[in-house]
Design a protein around this motif. Structure first.
Motif, PDB file in Angstrom:
ATOM      1  N   MET A   1      93.412  -1.314 -56.506  1.00 44.89           N
ATOM      2  CA  MET A   1      93.536  -1.560 -57.911  1.00 44.89           C
ATOM      3  C   MET A   1      94.480  -2.744 -58.114  1.00 44.89           C
ATOM      4  O   MET A   1      95.456  -2.892 -57.395  1.00 44.89           O
ATOM      5  CB  MET A   1      94.087  -0.310 -58.600  1.00 44.89           C
ATOM      6  N   TYR A   2      94.149  -3.567 -59.085  1.00 40.12           N
ATOM      7  CA  TYR A   2      94.963  -4.747 -59.391  1.00 40.12           C
ATOM      8  C   TYR A   2      95.550  -4.639 -60.788  1.00 40.12           C
ATOM      9  O   TYR A   2      94.919  -4.090 -61.690  1.00 40.12           O
ATOM     10  CB  TYR A   2      94.113  -6.009 -59.295  1.00 40.12           C
ATOM     11  N   LEU A   3      96.734  -5.185 -60.947  1.00 42.88           N
ATOM     12  CA  LEU A   3      97.427  -5.176 -62.220  1.00 42.88           C
ATOM     13  C   LEU A   3      97.748  -6.619 -62.601  1.00 42.88           C
ATOM     14  O   LEU A   3      98.228  -7.384 -61.769  1.00 42.88           O
ATOM     15  CB  LEU A   3      98.716  -4.366 -62.073  1.00 42.88           C
ATOM     16  N   ILE A   4      97.446  -6.981 -63.840  1.00 45.49           N
ATOM     17  CA  ILE A   4      97.711  -8.326 -64.348  1.00 45.49           C
ATOM     18  C   ILE A   4      98.450  -8.181 -65.670  1.00 45.49           C
ATOM     19  O   ILE A   4      98.007  -7.439 -66.553  1.00 45.49           O
ATOM     20  CB  ILE A   4      96.406  -9.111 -64.586  1.00 45.49           C
ATOM     21  N   LYS A   5      99.537  -8.883 -65.832  1.00 43.69           N
ATOM     22  CA  LYS A   5     100.310  -8.860 -67.069  1.00 43.69           C
ATOM     23  C   LYS A   5     100.049 -10.177 -67.806  1.00 43.69           C
ATOM     24  O   LYS A   5     100.272 -11.247 -67.259  1.00 43.69           O
ATOM     25  CB  LYS A   5     101.795  -8.702 -66.738  1.00 43.69           C
ATOM     26  N   VAL A   6      99.561 -10.055 -69.051  1.00 45.57           N
ATOM     27  CA  VAL A   6      99.149 -11.215 -69.842  1.00 45.57           C
ATOM     28  C   VAL A   6     100.127 -11.409 -70.999  1.00 45.57           C
ATOM     29  O   VAL A   6     100.365 -10.486 -71.771  1.00 45.57           O
ATOM     30  CB  VAL A   6      97.716 -11.011 -70.395  1.00 45.57           C
ATOM     31  N   LYS A   7     100.662 -12.614 -71.115  1.00 44.72           N
ATOM     32  CA  LYS A   7     101.621 -12.942 -72.170  1.00 44.72           C
ATOM     33  C   LYS A   7     100.891 -13.193 -73.479  1.00 44.72           C
ATOM     34  O   LYS A   7      99.963 -13.992 -73.536  1.00 44.72           O
ATOM     35  CB  LYS A   7     102.425 -14.193 -71.762  1.00 44.72           C
ATOM     36  N   GLY A   8     101.335 -12.509 -74.530  1.00 39.76           N
ATOM     37  CA  GLY A   8     100.788 -12.740 -75.857  1.00 39.76           C
ATOM     38  C   GLY A   8     101.417 -13.978 -76.480  1.00 39.76           C
ATOM     39  O   GLY A   8     102.467 -14.442 -76.048  1.00 39.76           O
ATOM     40  N   VAL A   9     100.777 -14.507 -77.501  1.00 33.06           N
ATOM     41  CA  VAL A   9     101.307 -15.668 -78.215  1.00 33.06           C
ATOM     42  C   VAL A   9     101.323 -15.358 -79.709  1.00 33.06           C
ATOM     43  O   VAL A   9     100.450 -14.665 -80.221  1.00 33.06           O
ATOM     44  CB  VAL A   9     100.475 -16.943 -77.962  1.00 33.06           C
ATOM     45  N   ALA A  10     102.329 -15.873 -80.400  1.00 29.37           N
ATOM     46  CA  ALA A  10     102.484 -15.685 -81.848  1.00 29.37           C
ATOM     47  C   ALA A  10     102.422 -14.204 -82.198  1.00 29.37           C
ATOM     48  O   ALA A  10     103.266 -13.445 -81.757  1.00 29.37           O
ATOM     49  CB  ALA A  10     101.465 -16.508 -82.598  1.00 29.37           C
ATOM     50  N   LYS A  11     101.416 -13.784 -82.932  1.00 30.61           N
ATOM     51  CA  LYS A  11     101.326 -12.380 -83.360  1.00 30.61           C
ATOM     52  C   LYS A  11     100.535 -11.505 -82.387  1.00 30.61           C
ATOM     53  O   LYS A  11     100.380 -10.311 -82.614  1.00 30.61           O
ATOM     54  CB  LYS A  11     100.688 -12.301 -84.739  1.00 30.61           C
ATOM     55  N   ILE A  12     100.022 -12.083 -81.330  1.00 33.94           N
ATOM     56  CA  ILE A  12      99.266 -11.318 -80.330  1.00 33.94           C
ATOM     57  C   ILE A  12     100.265 -10.749 -79.313  1.00 33.94           C
ATOM     58  O   ILE A  12     101.035 -11.499 -78.715  1.00 33.94           O
ATOM     59  CB  ILE A  12      98.224 -12.206 -79.625  1.00 33.94           C
ATOM     60  N   PRO A  13     100.271  -9.427 -79.104  1.00 35.10           N
ATOM     61  CA  PRO A  13     101.247  -8.817 -78.188  1.00 35.10           C
ATOM     62  C   PRO A  13     100.897  -9.034 -76.710  1.00 35.10           C
ATOM     63  O   PRO A  13      99.803  -9.482 -76.373  1.00 35.10           O
ATOM     64  CB  PRO A  13     101.169  -7.334 -78.536  1.00 35.10           C
ATOM     65  N   ASP A  14     101.844  -8.685 -75.848  1.00 33.40           N
ATOM     66  CA  ASP A  14     101.627  -8.741 -74.401  1.00 33.40           C
ATOM     67  C   ASP A  14     100.681  -7.607 -74.007  1.00 33.40           C
ATOM     68  O   ASP A  14     100.750  -6.505 -74.553  1.00 33.40           O
ATOM     69  CB  ASP A  14     102.945  -8.573 -73.657  1.00 33.40           C
ATOM     70  N   TYR A  15      99.811  -7.881 -73.042  1.00 32.46           N
ATOM     71  CA  TYR A  15      98.839  -6.900 -72.570  1.00 32.46           C
ATOM     72  C   TYR A  15      98.899  -6.753 -71.057  1.00 32.46           C
ATOM     73  O   TYR A  15      99.411  -7.619 -70.361  1.00 32.46           O
ATOM     74  CB  TYR A  15      97.413  -7.320 -72.950  1.00 32.46           C
ATOM     75  N   VAL A  16      98.320  -5.648 -70.584  1.00 35.15           N
ATOM     76  CA  VAL A  16      98.189  -5.384 -69.151  1.00 35.15           C
ATOM     77  C   VAL A  16      96.716  -5.095 -68.873  1.00 35.15           C
ATOM     78  O   VAL A  16      96.062  -4.393 -69.646  1.00 35.15           O
ATOM     79  CB  VAL A  16      99.043  -4.172 -68.730  1.00 35.15           C
ATOM     80  N   GLN A  17      96.213  -5.651 -67.787  1.00 34.99           N
ATOM     81  CA  GLN A  17      94.856  -5.350 -67.333  1.00 34.99           C
ATOM     82  C   GLN A  17      94.955  -4.585 -66.019  1.00 34.99           C
ATOM     83  O   GLN A  17      95.713  -4.968 -65.137  1.00 34.99           O
ATOM     84  CB  GLN A  17      94.064  -6.624 -67.073  1.00 34.99           C
TER      85      GLN A  17
ATOM     86  N   PRO B   1     106.078 -10.615 -63.318  1.00 39.92           N
ATOM     87  CA  PRO B   1     106.056 -11.805 -64.183  1.00 39.92           C
ATOM     88  C   PRO B   1     104.680 -11.961 -64.846  1.00 39.92           C
ATOM     89  O   PRO B   1     103.666 -11.511 -64.312  1.00 39.92           O
ATOM     90  CB  PRO B   1     106.311 -12.969 -63.232  1.00 39.92           C
ATOM     91  N   PHE B   2     104.655 -12.604 -65.988  1.00 35.89           N
ATOM     92  CA  PHE B   2     103.395 -12.846 -66.688  1.00 35.89           C
ATOM     93  C   PHE B   2     102.483 -13.740 -65.859  1.00 35.89           C
ATOM     94  O   PHE B   2     102.934 -14.673 -65.206  1.00 35.89           O
ATOM     95  CB  PHE B   2     103.656 -13.513 -68.047  1.00 35.89           C
ATOM     96  N   GLY B   3     101.191 -13.424 -65.875  1.00 34.04           N
ATOM     97  CA  GLY B   3     100.196 -14.244 -65.205  1.00 34.04           C
ATOM     98  C   GLY B   3     100.033 -13.977 -63.720  1.00 34.04           C
ATOM     99  O   GLY B   3      99.178 -14.560 -63.076  1.00 34.04           O
ATOM    100  N   LYS B   4     100.804 -13.071 -63.167  1.00 27.62           N
ATOM    101  CA  LYS B   4     100.695 -12.757 -61.733  1.00 27.62           C
ATOM    102  C   LYS B   4      99.761 -11.577 -61.532  1.00 27.62           C
ATOM    103  O   LYS B   4      99.680 -10.684 -62.378  1.00 27.62           O
ATOM    104  CB  LYS B   4     102.067 -12.407 -61.147  1.00 27.62           C
ATOM    105  N   ILE B   5      99.074 -11.556 -60.419  1.00 31.18           N
ATOM    106  CA  ILE B   5      98.199 -10.454 -60.048  1.00 31.18           C
ATOM    107  C   ILE B   5      98.869  -9.680 -58.925  1.00 31.18           C
ATOM    108  O   ILE B   5      99.290 -10.269 -57.935  1.00 31.18           O
ATOM    109  CB  ILE B   5      96.823 -10.963 -59.589  1.00 31.18           C
ATOM    110  N   LEU B   6      98.946  -8.365 -59.099  1.00 32.55           N
ATOM    111  CA  LEU B   6      99.594  -7.517 -58.101  1.00 32.55           C
ATOM    112  C   LEU B   6      98.613  -6.440 -57.663  1.00 32.55           C
ATOM    113  O   LEU B   6      97.975  -5.791 -58.504  1.00 32.55           O
ATOM    114  CB  LEU B   6     100.843  -6.862 -58.689  1.00 32.55           C
ATOM    115  N   LYS B   7      98.474  -6.261 -56.357  1.00 35.72           N
ATOM    116  CA  LYS B   7      97.622  -5.189 -55.835  1.00 35.72           C
ATOM    117  C   LYS B   7      98.441  -3.906 -55.761  1.00 35.72           C
ATOM    118  O   LYS B   7      99.519  -3.881 -55.164  1.00 35.72           O
ATOM    119  CB  LYS B   7      97.082  -5.551 -54.461  1.00 35.72           C
ATOM    120  N   LEU B   8      97.918  -2.848 -56.407  1.00 34.57           N
ATOM    121  CA  LEU B   8      98.563  -1.536 -56.377  1.00 34.57           C
ATOM    122  C   LEU B   8      97.788  -0.620 -55.449  1.00 34.57           C
ATOM    123  O   LEU B   8      96.553  -0.617 -55.464  1.00 34.57           O
ATOM    124  CB  LEU B   8      98.571  -0.903 -57.780  1.00 34.57           C
ATOM    125  N   ASP B   9      98.490   0.160 -54.678  1.00 32.88           N
ATOM    126  CA  ASP B   9      97.844   1.159 -53.831  1.00 32.88           C
ATOM    127  C   ASP B   9      98.076   2.525 -54.454  1.00 32.88           C
ATOM    128  O   ASP B   9      99.096   3.174 -54.217  1.00 32.88           O
ATOM    129  CB  ASP B   9      98.412   1.112 -52.406  1.00 32.88           C
TER     130      ASP B   9
END
Length: 67
Positions: free
Chosen positions: A1-17, A58-66
């Motif tokens: 499984m992979y985890l990606i943290k996405v930085k929001g801009v202006a009124k759009i919040p931060d998200y995780v995929q 950190p935002f924009g990084k992809i991390l593999k989770l086990d």
């Protein structure tokens, strides 16, 4: 499984995929509201672990989770 943290801009919040090994999207949720999405895909019991990783990732990084 992979985890990606996405930085929001202006009124759009931060998200995780969360994506599987074939990079198919499993969950997409706001950093401040993860409970419902994690429960929906069966990872509610891993909430503390996943959110601990999200806080340090950190935002924009992809991390593999086990999991």
């Amino acid at each position: 499984m992979y985890l990606i943290k996405v930085k929001g801009v202006a009124k759009i919040p931060d998200y995780v995929q969360l994506r599987d090994d074939k990079f198919t999207l499993l969950a997409y949720f706001r950093v401040d509201r993860p409970e419902k999405s994690l429960d929906k895909i069966g990872l509610g019991d891993k909430y503390d672990y996943i959110m601990g990783v999200v806080r340090d990732l950190p935002f924009g990084k992809i991390l593999k989770l086990d999991i």
